[in-house]
Write a protein that holds these residues in place. Structure first.
Motif, PDB file in Angstrom:
ATOM      1  N   CYS A  67       1.055  -1.363  -0.104  1.00  0.00           N
ATOM      2  CA  CYS A  67       0.371  -0.250   0.174  1.00  0.00           C
ATOM      3  C   CYS A  67       0.654   1.274  -0.195  1.00  0.00           C
ATOM      4  CB  CYS A  67      -0.905  -0.225   1.129  1.00  0.00           C
ATOM      5  SG  CYS A  67       0.180   0.140   2.546  1.00  0.00           S
ATOM      6  N   CYS A  68       0.245   2.328  -0.237  1.00  0.00           N
ATOM      7  CA  CYS A  68       1.221   3.784  -0.797  1.00  0.00           C
ATOM      8  C   CYS A  68       0.290   4.613  -0.267  1.00  0.00           C
ATOM      9  CB  CYS A  68       1.870   3.675  -2.258  1.00  0.00           C
ATOM     10  SG  CYS A  68       2.049   5.349  -2.480  1.00  0.00           S
ATOM     11  N   ASN A  69       0.924   5.733   0.566  1.00  0.00           N
ATOM     12  CA  ASN A  69       0.600   6.566   0.923  1.00  0.00           C
ATOM     13  C   ASN A  69       0.777   7.720   0.072  1.00  0.00           C
ATOM     14  OD1 ASN A  69      -1.878   4.781   3.122  1.00  0.00           O
ATOM     15  ND2 ASN A  69       0.219   5.201   4.614  1.00  0.00           N
ATOM     16  N   SER A  70      -0.437   8.382   0.048  1.00  0.00           N
ATOM     17  CA  SER A  70       0.003   9.575  -0.704  1.00  0.00           C
ATOM     18  C   SER A  70       0.513  10.853   0.703  1.00  0.00           C
ATOM     19  CB  SER A  70      -1.285  10.066  -1.239  1.00  0.00           C
ATOM     20  OG  SER A  70      -1.971  10.803  -0.660  1.00  0.00           O
ATOM     21  N   GLY A  71       1.399  11.578   0.603  1.00  0.00           N
ATOM     22  CA  GLY A  71       1.511  12.811   0.932  1.00  0.00           C
ATOM     23  C   GLY A  71       1.579  13.968   0.558  1.00  0.00           C
ATOM     24  N   LYS A  72       1.483  15.280   1.604  1.00  0.00           N
ATOM     25  CA  LYS A  72       1.922  16.713   1.535  1.00  0.00           C
ATOM     26  C   LYS A  72       3.425  16.630   0.750  1.00  0.00           C
ATOM     27  CE  LYS A  72      -2.624  16.883   4.045  1.00  0.00           C
ATOM     28  NZ  LYS A  72      -2.737  16.982   5.233  1.00  0.00           N
ATOM     29  N   GLY A  83       0.013   9.853  -6.896  1.00  0.00           N
ATOM     30  CA  GLY A  83      -1.439  10.245  -5.700  1.00  0.00           C
ATOM     31  C   GLY A  83      -0.906  11.574  -4.926  1.00  0.00           C
ATOM     32  N   HIS A  84       0.517  12.114  -4.560  1.00  0.00           N
ATOM     33  CA  HIS A  84       0.362  13.162  -3.997  1.00  0.00           C
ATOM     34  C   HIS A  84      -0.091  14.489  -4.199  1.00  0.00           C
ATOM     35  CE1 HIS A  84       3.264  10.156  -1.868  1.00  0.00           C
ATOM     36  NE2 HIS A  84       4.049   9.735  -2.780  1.00  0.00           N
ATOM     37  N   ASN A  85       0.593  15.512  -3.221  1.00  0.00           N
ATOM     38  CA  ASN A  85      -0.040  16.362  -3.252  1.00  0.00           C
ATOM     39  C   ASN A  85       0.522  17.606  -2.970  1.00  0.00           C
ATOM     40  OD1 ASN A  85      -3.329  16.081  -3.313  1.00  0.00           O
ATOM     41  ND2 ASN A  85      -2.584  15.691  -1.038  1.00  0.00           N
ATOM     42  N   ILE A  86       1.388  17.993  -4.315  1.00  0.00           N
ATOM     43  CA  ILE A  86       2.627  19.341  -4.154  1.00  0.00           C
ATOM     44  C   ILE A  86       2.141  20.407  -4.052  1.00  0.00           C
ATOM     45  CG2 ILE A  86       4.515  19.023  -5.851  1.00  0.00           C
ATOM     46  CD1 ILE A  86       4.427  16.973  -5.286  1.00  0.00           C
ATOM     47  N   LYS A  91       2.210  29.948   9.471  1.00  0.00           N
ATOM     48  CA  LYS A  91       1.021  29.592  10.410  1.00  0.00           C
ATOM     49  C   LYS A  91       0.658  28.201   9.097  1.00  0.00           C
ATOM     50  CE  LYS A  91      -2.843  29.703  12.926  1.00  0.00           C
ATOM     51  NZ  LYS A  91      -3.759  28.652  12.923  1.00  0.00           N
ATOM     52  N   ASN A  92       0.130  28.654   7.722  1.00  0.00           N
ATOM     53  CA  ASN A  92      -0.684  28.062   6.669  1.00  0.00           C
ATOM     54  C   ASN A  92       0.060  26.934   5.977  1.00  0.00           C
ATOM     55  OD1 ASN A  92      -3.205  29.351   7.138  1.00  0.00           O
ATOM     56  ND2 ASN A  92      -2.555  30.887   4.638  1.00  0.00           N
ATOM     57  N   LEU A  93       1.431  26.854   6.690  1.00  0.00           N
ATOM     58  CA  LEU A  93       2.235  25.736   6.115  1.00  0.00           C
ATOM     59  C   LEU A  93       2.597  25.266   7.331  1.00  0.00           C
ATOM     60  CD1 LEU A  93       5.824  28.399   4.078  1.00  0.00           C
ATOM     61  CD2 LEU A  93       3.608  26.963   3.225  1.00  0.00           C
ATOM     62  N   GLN A  94       2.435  25.184   8.144  1.00  0.00           N
ATOM     63  CA  GLN A  94       2.691  24.754   9.556  1.00  0.00           C
ATOM     64  C   GLN A  94       0.744  23.726   9.046  1.00  0.00           C
ATOM     65  OE1 GLN A  94       3.244  26.981  13.209  1.00  0.00           O
ATOM     66  NE2 GLN A  94       4.036  24.472  14.224  1.00  0.00           N
ATOM     67  N   ASP A  95      -0.267  24.762   9.499  1.00  0.00           N
ATOM     68  CA  ASP A  95      -1.268  23.528   9.521  1.00  0.00           C
ATOM     69  C   ASP A  95      -1.534  22.652   8.236  1.00  0.00           C
ATOM     70  OD1 ASP A  95      -1.643  24.979  12.171  1.00  0.00           O
ATOM     71  OD2 ASP A  95      -2.836  26.405  10.796  1.00  0.00           O
ATOM     72  N   THR A  96      -1.158  23.182   7.191  1.00  0.00           N
ATOM     73  CA  THR A  96      -0.393  21.894   5.665  1.00  0.00           C
ATOM     74  C   THR A  96       0.054  20.624   6.828  1.00  0.00           C
ATOM     75  OG1 THR A  96      -0.800  23.872   5.155  1.00  0.00           O
ATOM     76  CG2 THR A  96      -0.329  21.387   3.549  1.00  0.00           C
ATOM     77  N   HIS A  97       0.902  20.832   7.544  1.00  0.00           N
ATOM     78  CA  HIS A  97       1.484  19.659   7.998  1.00  0.00           C
ATOM     79  C   HIS A  97       2.284  18.992   6.627  1.00  0.00           C
ATOM     80  CE1 HIS A  97      -0.293  20.657  12.303  1.00  0.00           C
ATOM     81  NE2 HIS A  97      -1.193  19.892  11.577  1.00  0.00           N
ATOM     82  N   PHE A  98       3.113  19.376   6.066  1.00  0.00           N
ATOM     83  CA  PHE A  98       3.763  18.887   5.524  1.00  0.00           C
ATOM     84  C   PHE A  98       4.865  18.015   5.620  1.00  0.00           C
ATOM     85  CE2 PHE A  98       3.156  22.766   3.181  1.00  0.00           C
ATOM     86  CZ  PHE A  98       2.664  22.963   2.145  1.00  0.00           C
ATOM     87  N   ASP A  99       4.386  16.939   4.645  1.00  0.00           N
ATOM     88  CA  ASP A  99       5.706  15.413   5.135  1.00  0.00           C
ATOM     89  C   ASP A  99       6.734  16.026   4.764  1.00  0.00           C
ATOM     90  OD1 ASP A  99       2.964  13.508   6.306  1.00  0.00           O
ATOM     91  OD2 ASP A  99       2.409  14.074   4.343  1.00  0.00           O
ATOM     92  N   LEU A 100       6.815  16.609   4.055  1.00  0.00           N
ATOM     93  CA  LEU A 100       7.990  16.307   2.873  1.00  0.00           C
ATOM     94  C   LEU A 100       8.271  17.571   2.431  1.00  0.00           C
ATOM     95  CD1 LEU A 100      10.800  14.823   2.385  1.00  0.00           C
ATOM     96  CD2 LEU A 100       9.525  14.314  -0.037  1.00  0.00           C
TER      97      LEU A 100
END
Length: 194
Positions: free
Chosen positions: A24-29, A54-57, A147-156
């Protein structure tokens, strides 16, 4: 019916086993902090593939960028306004620089022209570093953006290793890990590493 192989039951069992064992592969932000120009052209291939998986870029760009488009199907962008234009993003500057570089490569330039070209190259790199620093300062001073960047919780955070801007943004709000990517261009005479 005796002696007939139960294909339907066997097929269902094989399908069930394959489904259970499928990775399984989870998409990330993913936040991308690229450098405009040839580095972006190469990194854009990676961004397209990540989007296809499927990643959100989200891509950080200067408002005056000519390669990194504000609107694209495979990413959303954050455009950072800079108080002054970036010289290396000027089409005239790049055309003039490339013309002089070709003259020297063809042997039409003198040793003095070679030295002048490299002085200009270092000046251009210095200008690029200054522009990246200005982008980072502008981002850090914009508390709502941070704050928006922090709230998005980017994975990478995917960034270019030639400039520290992406690493600084990644570490500012604990967006870890960050991955530095420099693509190799086979037409380039120098070797670049990942």
């Amino acid at each position: 019916m005796v002696g007939r192989f139960p294909w339907k039951i066997c097929s269902a069992l094989i399908l069930a086993l394959l489904t259970i064992n499928m990775p399984c592969c989870n998409s990330g932000k993913i936040l991308v902090f690229p450098i405009d120009g040839s580095h972006w052209v190469n990194m854009n291939f990676i961004v397209r593939e990540l989007h296809a998986k499927g990643h959100n870029i989200t891509v950080v760009r200067s408002m005056s960028s000519w390669y990194i488009k504000e609107k694209a199907a495979h990413y959303t962008s954050i455009s950072i306004p800079l108080p002054e234009g970036i010289n290396i993003e000027s089409e005239e500057f790049m055309a003039s620089f490339l013309r002089r570089m070709l003259e020297i490569r063809r042997g039409e330039g003198s040793p003095l022209a070679f030295i002048i070209l490299h002085r200009e190259l270092f000046s251009m790199l210095s200008e690029a570093h200054r522009a990246v620093c200005q982008m980072v300062v502008t981002m850090f001073e914009d508390q709502q953006l941070m704050k928006n960047l922090q709230d998005t919780h980017f994975d990478l955070v995917l960034t270019d290793p030639g400039f520290a801007g992406g690493v600084l943004v990644a570490n500012r709000r604990c967006f870890t890990p960050s991955l530095c990517v420099m693509c190799v261009n086979p037409a380039c005479a120098c070797t670049e590493t990942h």
